[in-house]
Each structure stands twice: as C-alpha cells, then as structure tokens.
Design an enzyme around this catalytic site. Sequence first.
Site, PDB file in Angstrom:
ATOM      1  CD1 TRP A 495      45.526 -39.852 142.505  1.00  0.00           C
ATOM      2  CD2 TRP A 495      43.944 -38.723 141.401  1.00  0.00           C
ATOM      3  NE1 TRP A 495      45.604 -40.227 141.186  1.00  0.00           N
ATOM      4  CE2 TRP A 495      44.652 -39.545 140.490  1.00  0.00           C
ATOM      5  CE3 TRP A 495      42.915 -37.923 140.923  1.00  0.00           C
ATOM      6  CZ2 TRP A 495      44.340 -39.585 139.132  1.00  0.00           C
ATOM      7  CZ3 TRP A 495      42.621 -37.961 139.566  1.00  0.00           C
ATOM      8  CH2 TRP A 495      43.316 -38.787 138.690  1.00  0.00           C
ATOM      9  CG  ASP A 496      45.219 -44.014 143.996  1.00  0.00           C
ATOM     10  OD1 ASP A 496      45.794 -42.927 143.833  1.00  0.00           O
ATOM     11  OD2 ASP A 496      45.643 -45.095 143.548  1.00  0.00           O
ATOM     12  CD  GLU A 633      51.518 -39.783 138.417  1.00  0.00           C
ATOM     13  OE1 GLU A 633      52.042 -40.907 138.245  1.00  0.00           O
ATOM     14  OE2 GLU A 633      50.934 -39.455 139.457  1.00  0.00           O
ATOM     15  CE  LYS A 727      51.435 -43.878 135.738  1.00  0.00           C
ATOM     16  NZ  LYS A 727      52.183 -43.392 136.926  1.00  0.00           N
ATOM     17  CD  GLN A 728      45.892 -41.736 135.511  1.00  0.00           C
ATOM     18  OE1 GLN A 728      44.870 -42.358 135.760  1.00  0.00           O
ATOM     19  NE2 GLN A 728      46.783 -41.428 136.445  1.00  0.00           N
TER      20      GLN A 728
END
Length: 894
Positions: A495-496, A633, A727-728
Amino acid sequence: MDDSERRWRERTFEAVVFDWRATGVPHGARAAPIRRRVTMLCAAGADVAVMSDEDLDTVDGRLRARPGGPGRLWLCVSGGRELYRVGEDGPQPRRRRFGHTGHTDHTGHTGRARTVPAGEPDAMRVIFASLAERGIGAGLVLVVGDRFRPAGGGGPGDAKASVLEAVGARRATVVSVAPDCDDIPPGVSHLGGGPATLLHLLDRQVRRRRHRRVPAMDDDPAWTIRETGTDPSRHRVTETLFTLGAGGFATRGSVEEPTYGSVPLVLAAGIYTGTGSEQHLLPGPQWTGLVLRPPPEEDLRVLDLRTGVLVREEIGHAPPVRTLRLACVNRPGVVAMRAEAGIGRLRAGSPLRPPPDGEVTEGRLDGQGWSRVTAGHAGTAAVAAQRMGRDGEVRTLERIVAYTADPARRPVPRDAVAALEAAGELGFDRLLAEQRAAWAARWEAVDVRIPDDPEAQLAVRFALFHLWGSAGCGEEVAVGARGLSGEAYAGHVFWDADVFVLPALVSMHPAAARAMVVYRLRRLAAARARAAALGFSGARFPWESAATGEEVTPARGHLGGEAVAILTGSMEEHITADVAWAAVHYARWSGDGGFLTGPARPLLIETARYWASRCQVDDDGRAHIGEVIGPDEYHEAVTDNAFTNVMARWNLRRAAELVASGGEEGRRWRVLADRLVDGYDPVSGRYEQFAGYFGLEPLTMARVAVPPVAADLLLGRDRLAATQIIKQPDVLMLHHLVPEEVEAGSLEANLDFYGPRTAHGSSLSPAITACSLARAGRPDEALSLLRTALALDLDDLTGTTATGLHLATFGGVWQALLTGFAGARVRGGILCLDPRLPTAWGSLGVRFRCLGRRVRLDITRKAVEVRTDGALRLRLGAGDPQDVAGSARLPRSR
C-alpha cells in the site's frame, strides 16, 4: 600557485564567460583566433558567453562564429539589454524577464516582472540565468575578465562578490588576465597575459574535453549530498543513498572497485524472478565495475540532485581517481560513466559483469559486448561500448551502456543496440548536457524553497530526487516499498505505493502516477480470483504484489531472531480500498475526469463488491468487518478496525456513484455503507482504533522509549498487543486520506490521544503524522516530526537504509509539505489552499502540477502568491473560489 588555483586549473568547465573588448578582441586585434577557439569549445560541448557594451552588429560582425553545438554561443550585448543565442543560422534573440526577487523566472509567469536594464551585474544575471536553464550552475562557469569593477562604481572591494553575488553566482571561478595586478580584488585569481591567456584557457578546456576528462560538478550545498571516508558501517548506506534511477532502471551507488560488504545492483521495475513469496526483483548486468590498483583509501562522493550525477574523487593522491556517472532521464535505460586515474592504476575490464543470480548469457553484436540475465520468461539485457584514452599522466575511460527489459519474454540484446548507437552518436558531453537540461526542467516544475531552513530544503529535494527516480516511463509501473534501490521486501508492491508514493507522483509526473494505477488495473483478474478463492465476490488485492498480482506475502519471518507467523497477507485487507482510493486520487488531482468512468470503473466496482460480500450485518442492522489487521500492525485479528471499516465505507460510496442511477446494487452499497460501524465516540470526539482498543492497558510511549522505535522488539509481541501502543496511527490516516468520511473537527482530539501512543515503528508514520499536525494548526509540532522523516534515510535512523530507500517516507514528506504546510487539496475541480507555516519558517515556496497546470505557490504569513501556466479554479481558506490565470496575490486572514 595555491591548492585552490591548482584545482580550478584541473577543472573542466561547462561554460566560459568573457568580456569582448577588454579580454577577447581588444581594439585592432584579429578576431580569427578567438573565433576558432569558441567554435571548437562549442563543438566539444561547452557553452561560451560573450559580454559587451557594444551592439550586436559590432560584436557579431567581428566574431562571425557559427557553432553547430552541442555547446551554445551566447552574445550578451548592449550592456545586458539584449541576449542572443548564436547557431549555424546566426544570432537569434532571446527575451529575458526577471521576477521582483531578483531570481530568474523560467515558468512563463509574467506577474511583477521587469525587463533587465543595462549594467554589468544585470548582464551577468542574464548570462547565468540562461546557463541555469540548461542546468549549468555557477560552480561550472569560468569568468575571464580584465579589471573587475564593483557594481555601482564603488571602491575596489571584492569585485567577485559585488558582481556575482547579486546574481547568485558566487561559486563561479573568476580570473583576471590584466597585464598588471595592482588593483585585482580579493576573490579573483590573477593570471596576467591579456588576450593570449584567454586563448590558452580556452585551449585547455578544449583539450580536456577531447581527452574525455571527467567533467566537473557544481558543489552547491543547496543541491548536493556529500559523503567522505571509508567507514565500513556506513558504506552500504551510502550506496543506497546514491542510487541513480531513470525510466524504470536504477543502479545502486556502489564504488567501482570490488569492496567487502558492497551490494552493487542494477534493477528494472517489474522484472521478477522466483515464484510465490520467493518472487524478487531480478538483478541485471552490472556496468560500473573498474579495476583500480591500488583502490582509493579515502574519497569524497557527491550526489548532485540538481543534475542527477554522482561524482567521486580520491583524497590524498595525485593524480586522483575520479569518476562521474549518470542515468539518462530522456533516454530510458541509457547510463554513462567517465573515469580517470594515474597511468598504471586504471584498467577498464569488462564493461558488463554478471550479477549473483539468474541465467547469464553473453556475446558480441555489431562489435559491442552484450550480456543478458533471465529467469523464466523475464529478463534484462544490456549492450555496452567503452574506450580508453590518455591525457599526459592521466588514463581516461568512457563507458556508455543501454539496457532493455521485458517481464513477459527474454529480452533481445539488439533491442538495446539502437539506443546505444544513438547515445554514442551524441557522445558523452551531449548526453551530460541533455541530462542537466532535463533535470533543470524537472526542478523548474517541481521544487521546494525554504529560505529559513536550508537543511530541510535539501532533505526534501533529496526525497523528490528519488521519487523522480522511481517513476517509470511505460504504460504500467510496479513501485516497490524500497523502489529499485535495494533488496529489502524483494521489490514487492505494498500500500506504500498507492497511498504514499502515488499522491506525491501525481503532483510531479501525472503520467507516472497513472501508470501505477494501470499496474493494479492489469492485475484485477488476479484480485478477482483471490476473492473467489476465499468465498467472496468482487476483487481482493494482495497485501504484497509482484509480477502477476497474486498474493506473495511470506507466511513466516523473524522478529528479534525468533520465527514468527506473518498474518498481513491474510488479514491486512484495507489494501483493497487503498487501491481504489489511489485511482480516485489520481483522477481528482490530475483532472483526468474520464479515468474513473472509463478504465478505472471496473476497479472501483469490483472492490466495492468485495466489501459488500465481506461485511457482516448483525441483528441490530449494524455492519462489521472482523479478523483484520489495520495499518497499526502491532494488533492483529481485530474486529471493526476504524481504518478498514471507513475505507470500505468510502469505497462503497464512490463505487455507488459510478453505477447506473437508481440501480439496485448501488442502492445496496449506500445502505451498507451507512450501516458500517466506525468506532466514533461523539462525547470524546475520538475514533476507537478497533473494537476493544480503549479497554487495553493505557500505556504511552513516554513510559517506553523515545520514538521512532520498534516497540515490538522492545516489549515483545504478546505484551505489546495488550497495550494501547501503536505502530502508526490508523485513525490519523483516515483523517489524511478521506477527511470527508470523518466527523468534522475530530482531528484535534484524535491527535491528542493517539500521538502519545505512537511508536512510529513504521517509516510511513512520521511524515503523515506531521501532515495531520500541520492541518490541525500545530505546524511547530509538525515540523519536529517532519525532521524525523527527513532524517530517516539520510541519518539511517532505523538502521535499515543499507537494504534500500524508504520510498513511502519520501512520498509522505512531499505530502506533508504540499498537503500539510501548504494546505493544498483538490475538491470538485478546485485547488483549495489553507497554509500553516511553522514559527521557524518565514516563507515556503512549492512548485507542483495540479489539474493539468503547473502551479507555483510563494507563501508568507501575509499572503499567498500564485502563479500558473493556465486558468485554474482556486480557493484560499474559507474564501470564495476564484479563477486565476497567470498570477495573483491572495492576502491571508491569519
């Protein structure tokens, strides 16, 4: 002769500027000698500019030079009021206009411009601006004169500063050939000898080019990344940072001689080998190898972002080893290098060397060596030409290579021969001139200017440089998480690419962004098959994709030396909505209105069908999505992840807009979208990241470590999953991607809650969080996180840069600048601006592409100056939309 003078005497300049009357052809002197040198130098690839207070007829009538190129002859006459380019058909006028800042405006913008008046500084400004259009920076210019007088008729002073600093050309080399040196000012080298010395200098430049000496580079700190020394722990990081890419091919910046620990690679986009999760990019033939005996013990390596060249120079040895290499922007697959060293130290060896993997075949074709690496039906082939030479005690080498690659059949070396022959006919000097001009055009269209923060400005340019390098030139392009700069993630597409890289590229190179969507479109059948195999309708895209679009995520990996299951391939499903979002974002930002109703329509329809079959409706009529992994994640197999649910809701609504009006399927999608739970709490204004998240241990990063950090390594997976450490921030990504789908005014509350809980364990996190902070009116906090993102690769913050660049970080950085600090978004065909400048920045300038236009914004606290090359609908803040064509100054209310 001091060291600095010795260095410039051994320098190949790209342009020579001299005064006609005092230096070139004094009264009564013959013009034939200077005419001959000017013609030879232009033929060898250098530009020559002649300055004079006299008119065109007088100067051209005596000079009578008609060079055929590739270098250009410029006549700046009448005291700088007139500029002519002289070719085989004689002088052709060039009109110059300058903006009020004193910098040349090459965009075609006409706002607040003035014609250049007479006077030496203005004449120099005309010349240096014209050279800059061709990518020739001031450090590549030799200025030869007689007596340099300060601008304005003042005292002797520093004439170099007074004349050149005003035009941003302080780095130019300035020499005087005046017979005496009584009043030669500081900053000017005195040679004496008058016109005869000028002829000698021109002869020296012609000689260096004819002997194929390594060209010079403009070592401008605003545009160069420098690495000195041989620290083994830094070596592989450096070769990653110095990757050169163009047209779907890239070469890691490894040194030319074999070095322990080095990982030289040539990679081509979309060329994979292996099957299943073992698929990885296939390395191609290596072209930069040389035999250097002894090899340099210490060197200086400089990546010039402005012109796309990598230069190396040995330290502490004379004559030094020097190399320059480039990847041709205008000639996909063509690369070139020059090298030089003392006699006996440099041998060329084979121009093409086999990589460690793949089936290699070699041969000769039309007198040129070729090499091909294949795996199955895919492969990369290269054809090379090289020649050795000598200039006194210096051995020289020139090498030009052309690559071709094909993902579906074994490439035929002859396909690269035509490109090699065309490049060879042009010659290295013209290839380099093309390269400089092509990069100058890129930076003219897309750039950033932060006068108060040169370190950040350079780092953003570094990000843009590598984003350009990832852009392919075909109908489709597969952009891996590390681009083509290393082996990490095997070149797989995540998805980056869709939500970090594509939004950056669509504002830089819309065709490349479209090609990224086409890569997904051509793998829609594989996504349909995946959904069907899982018992669902529509299309489910893989978390990791490679050649065919099948799922290639590994089933197992290692965390801190421990083998662990990798569940992202089976559970991180938001990628399906991310792919749809990328298609819509491309169409919205570029203004390609027919893309969604045409080529991209099946993609949006099929992804919506997947979500419609994936959702489960409970007895209360609410829709849920269970057993997923969100962008955070650290928590797996969760239910009702806010990011996944809201992106699915967005996907359903956008697809419903494309089906027939009143259609039953579209109606069902709208109803389902309304029923999907999103975890929003109207009392606190927060979105719960997933069902049950608020009940986890309320641990924050202040009690763990200073971000960015891999919290799963510190705490362990099980311990971490029981806490609120993430994580984000999934929820902030929602506000970033689909602000129309979240509650108005909810960004601030979610920043305050999730920010302290974010480890930034993903390289994707800091830049997008910075963007969210800027949009929330907290630009100083945003700048702090932006600096983290900017340093992530340059300072190797995560210790992983050796295996490849974090391309999504670069995409996030540009989004933070453009969407966050500049506040640029497109809504309904209108470019909306809401700038937020941090305290440390008095101004911000950005250039980009949007809605089919080239746009330039110069943002201060008082106003936004907009320049565009055509009509553009624009809104500043909460104001009314207005049409801008050319330029406009929009006062800011805050």
